[in-house]
Design a protein around this motif. Sequence first.
Motif, PDB file in Angstrom:
ATOM      1  N   LEU A 101       0.833  -1.217   0.000  1.00  0.00           N
ATOM      2  CA  LEU A 101       0.000   0.000   0.000  1.00  0.00           C
ATOM      3  C   LEU A 101       0.865   1.264   0.000  1.00  0.00           C
ATOM      4  CD1 LEU A 101      -2.709  -1.163   2.558  1.00  0.00           C
ATOM      5  CD2 LEU A 101      -2.975  -0.953   0.078  1.00  0.00           C
ATOM      6  N   ASP A 102       1.967   1.235   0.753  1.00  0.00           N
ATOM      7  CA  ASP A 102       2.894   2.372   0.752  1.00  0.00           C
ATOM      8  C   ASP A 102       3.493   2.575  -0.637  1.00  0.00           C
ATOM      9  OD1 ASP A 102       2.446   2.788   3.427  1.00  0.00           O
ATOM     10  OD2 ASP A 102       4.253   1.728   4.099  1.00  0.00           O
ATOM     11  N   LEU A 103       3.812   1.458  -1.302  1.00  0.00           N
ATOM     12  CA  LEU A 103       4.390   1.534  -2.641  1.00  0.00           C
ATOM     13  C   LEU A 103       3.384   2.136  -3.623  1.00  0.00           C
ATOM     14  CD1 LEU A 103       7.056   0.726  -4.057  1.00  0.00           C
ATOM     15  CD2 LEU A 103       5.918  -1.397  -4.736  1.00  0.00           C
ATOM     16  N   ILE A 104       2.137   1.739  -3.515  1.00  0.00           N
ATOM     17  CA  ILE A 104       1.090   2.293  -4.372  1.00  0.00           C
ATOM     18  C   ILE A 104       0.981   3.803  -4.174  1.00  0.00           C
ATOM     19  CG2 ILE A 104      -1.419   2.350  -4.735  1.00  0.00           C
ATOM     20  CD1 ILE A 104      -1.420  -0.674  -4.144  1.00  0.00           C
ATOM     21  N   ASP A 105       1.039   4.232  -2.916  1.00  0.00           N
ATOM     22  CA  ASP A 105       0.952   5.679  -2.619  1.00  0.00           C
ATOM     23  C   ASP A 105       2.140   6.431  -3.196  1.00  0.00           C
ATOM     24  OD1 ASP A 105      -1.449   5.459  -1.288  1.00  0.00           O
ATOM     25  OD2 ASP A 105      -0.556   5.324   0.710  1.00  0.00           O
ATOM     26  N   SER A 106       3.336   5.900  -3.016  1.00  0.00           N
ATOM     27  CA  SER A 106       4.543   6.619  -3.437  1.00  0.00           C
ATOM     28  C   SER A 106       4.741   6.617  -4.944  1.00  0.00           C
ATOM     29  CB  SER A 106       5.771   6.024  -2.741  1.00  0.00           C
ATOM     30  OG  SER A 106       5.988   4.685  -3.163  1.00  0.00           O
ATOM     31  N   ARG A 107       4.277   5.552  -5.616  1.00  0.00           N
ATOM     32  CA  ARG A 107       4.473   5.432  -7.061  1.00  0.00           C
ATOM     33  C   ARG A 107       3.277   5.923  -7.874  1.00  0.00           C
ATOM     34  NH1 ARG A 107       8.031   1.105  -8.049  1.00  0.00           N
ATOM     35  NH2 ARG A 107       9.790   1.292  -6.594  1.00  0.00           N
ATOM     36  N   GLY A 108       2.168   6.201  -7.196  1.00  0.00           N
ATOM     37  CA  GLY A 108       0.961   6.534  -7.942  1.00  0.00           C
ATOM     38  C   GLY A 108       0.430   5.344  -8.702  1.00  0.00           C
ATOM     39  N   GLY A 109       0.677   4.146  -8.144  1.00  0.00           N
ATOM     40  CA  GLY A 109       0.260   2.919  -8.814  1.00  0.00           C
ATOM     41  C   GLY A 109      -1.151   2.511  -8.438  1.00  0.00           C
ATOM     42  N   ARG A 110      -1.525   1.316  -8.879  1.00  0.00           N
ATOM     43  CA  ARG A 110      -2.863   0.794  -8.612  1.00  0.00           C
ATOM     44  C   ARG A 110      -2.818  -0.721  -8.764  1.00  0.00           C
ATOM     45  NH1 ARG A 110      -8.213   2.537 -12.177  1.00  0.00           N
ATOM     46  NH2 ARG A 110      -9.813   1.427 -10.952  1.00  0.00           N
ATOM     47  N   VAL A 111      -3.598  -1.417  -7.952  1.00  0.00           N
ATOM     48  CA  VAL A 111      -3.692  -2.881  -8.029  1.00  0.00           C
ATOM     49  C   VAL A 111      -5.168  -3.259  -8.088  1.00  0.00           C
ATOM     50  CG1 VAL A 111      -3.298  -5.073  -6.840  1.00  0.00           C
ATOM     51  CG2 VAL A 111      -1.524  -3.309  -6.813  1.00  0.00           C
ATOM     52  N   ILE A 112      -5.530  -4.075  -9.072  1.00  0.00           N
ATOM     53  CA  ILE A 112      -6.904  -4.565  -9.200  1.00  0.00           C
ATOM     54  C   ILE A 112      -6.861  -6.086  -9.290  1.00  0.00           C
ATOM     55  CG2 ILE A 112      -9.018  -4.549 -10.580  1.00  0.00           C
ATOM     56  CD1 ILE A 112      -8.293  -1.828 -11.612  1.00  0.00           C
ATOM     57  N   THR A 113      -7.770  -6.753  -8.576  1.00  0.00           N
ATOM     58  CA  THR A 113      -7.850  -8.209  -8.624  1.00  0.00           C
ATOM     59  C   THR A 113      -9.235  -8.641  -9.088  1.00  0.00           C
ATOM     60  OG1 THR A 113      -8.565  -8.400  -6.313  1.00  0.00           O
ATOM     61  CG2 THR A 113      -6.197  -8.398  -6.728  1.00  0.00           C
ATOM     62  N   THR A 114      -9.322  -9.862  -9.554  1.00  0.00           N
ATOM     63  CA  THR A 114     -10.597 -10.359 -10.080  1.00  0.00           C
ATOM     64  C   THR A 114     -11.628 -10.591  -8.982  1.00  0.00           C
ATOM     65  OG1 THR A 114      -9.823 -12.657  -9.964  1.00  0.00           O
ATOM     66  CG2 THR A 114      -9.479 -11.479 -12.047  1.00  0.00           C
ATOM     67  N   ASP A 115     -11.200 -10.622  -7.704  1.00  0.00           N
ATOM     68  CA  ASP A 115     -12.160 -10.823  -6.615  1.00  0.00           C
ATOM     69  C   ASP A 115     -12.652  -9.495  -6.037  1.00  0.00           C
ATOM     70  OD1 ASP A 115      -9.723 -10.189  -5.513  1.00  0.00           O
ATOM     71  OD2 ASP A 115      -9.788 -11.701  -3.934  1.00  0.00           O
ATOM     72  N   GLY A 116     -12.501  -8.415  -6.804  1.00  0.00           N
ATOM     73  CA  GLY A 116     -13.128  -7.142  -6.430  1.00  0.00           C
ATOM     74  C   GLY A 116     -12.272  -6.175  -5.660  1.00  0.00           C
ATOM     75  N   CYS A 117     -10.999  -6.446  -5.499  1.00  0.00           N
ATOM     76  CA  CYS A 117     -10.124  -5.534  -4.762  1.00  0.00           C
ATOM     77  C   CYS A 117      -9.561  -4.476  -5.714  1.00  0.00           C
ATOM     78  CB  CYS A 117      -8.985  -6.314  -4.125  1.00  0.00           C
ATOM     79  SG  CYS A 117      -7.986  -5.340  -2.984  1.00  0.00           S
ATOM     80  N   ASP A 118      -9.574  -3.218  -5.287  1.00  0.00           N
ATOM     81  CA  ASP A 118      -9.049  -2.111  -6.089  1.00  0.00           C
ATOM     82  C   ASP A 118      -8.272  -1.181  -5.168  1.00  0.00           C
ATOM     83  OD1 ASP A 118      -8.492  -0.079  -7.850  1.00  0.00           O
ATOM     84  OD2 ASP A 118     -10.541   0.179  -8.565  1.00  0.00           O
ATOM     85  N   LEU A 119      -6.962  -1.292  -5.204  1.00  0.00           N
ATOM     86  CA  LEU A 119      -6.095  -0.502  -4.330  1.00  0.00           C
ATOM     87  C   LEU A 119      -5.564   0.694  -5.095  1.00  0.00           C
ATOM     88  CD1 LEU A 119      -4.045  -3.434  -2.733  1.00  0.00           C
ATOM     89  CD2 LEU A 119      -6.265  -2.512  -2.027  1.00  0.00           C
TER      90      LEU A 119
END
Length: 223
Positions: A101-119
């Motif tokens: 989650l810290d990496l997503i914040d610092s990189r402006g990234g995003r993670v999506i999974t097929t079970d409905g998770c969207d970080l």
Amino acid sequence: MEAITTAGVYLRKSSVDKRPGENKSIADQRHDLEQLAERHGFKIVAKYEEAEGTSASSFKDHDRPQYERAMAAMGRDYDVLLAWQLDRLTREGSGPMAHLLDLIDSRGGRVITTDGCDLKPGGERISPVVRAEIARQEMVELSSRVRRGKAGQRRRGEYQGGSVGYGLMAKRSLDGPTVLVLDHDAKAVITEMAEMIVGGATLMECCRWAAQQGHKTKNGANW
């Protein structure tokens, strides 16, 4: 013109698929993630696939070079990382998930999974951390059940799988478990070789005798 959102896909299967051809689970994951990318209008530009049998559990302590590559490339080589489920990324609990989650914040990234998770950057953190802890607890409980089951098998003298040593045979009953039983032919060979060693023979001499008598190892090779 609106910029195209690029995606990387992460593929991992902790168990080995012994059926011929491509690992069926990996093939299914790839199909689902390609469909996920299509629904969102993402363009897949990178694929990160771990070696078959790679675990994300702290019990296995496997290196995951493709996961490390995906993390290093987030926000640089692709915009969004797609994974089949959140536990494909980690089953080690809250610490690694907080790092993601810290990496997503610092990189402006995003993670999506097929079970409905969207970080997303700045998104809520409690739910993915809790899910990561649940995944970790599931692995703890599974490991405990496996250890208890194997201990019971050993206590009952049941066969647990794997290679059977010379002098034993795995015997499966029609209505019971597979157990290890004595191979009497091999017992006679072992007894003779042991008596030769007690009498002063070397291991090489014992092996030469066994080969001359036509005895083979468990794998069918010469002694």
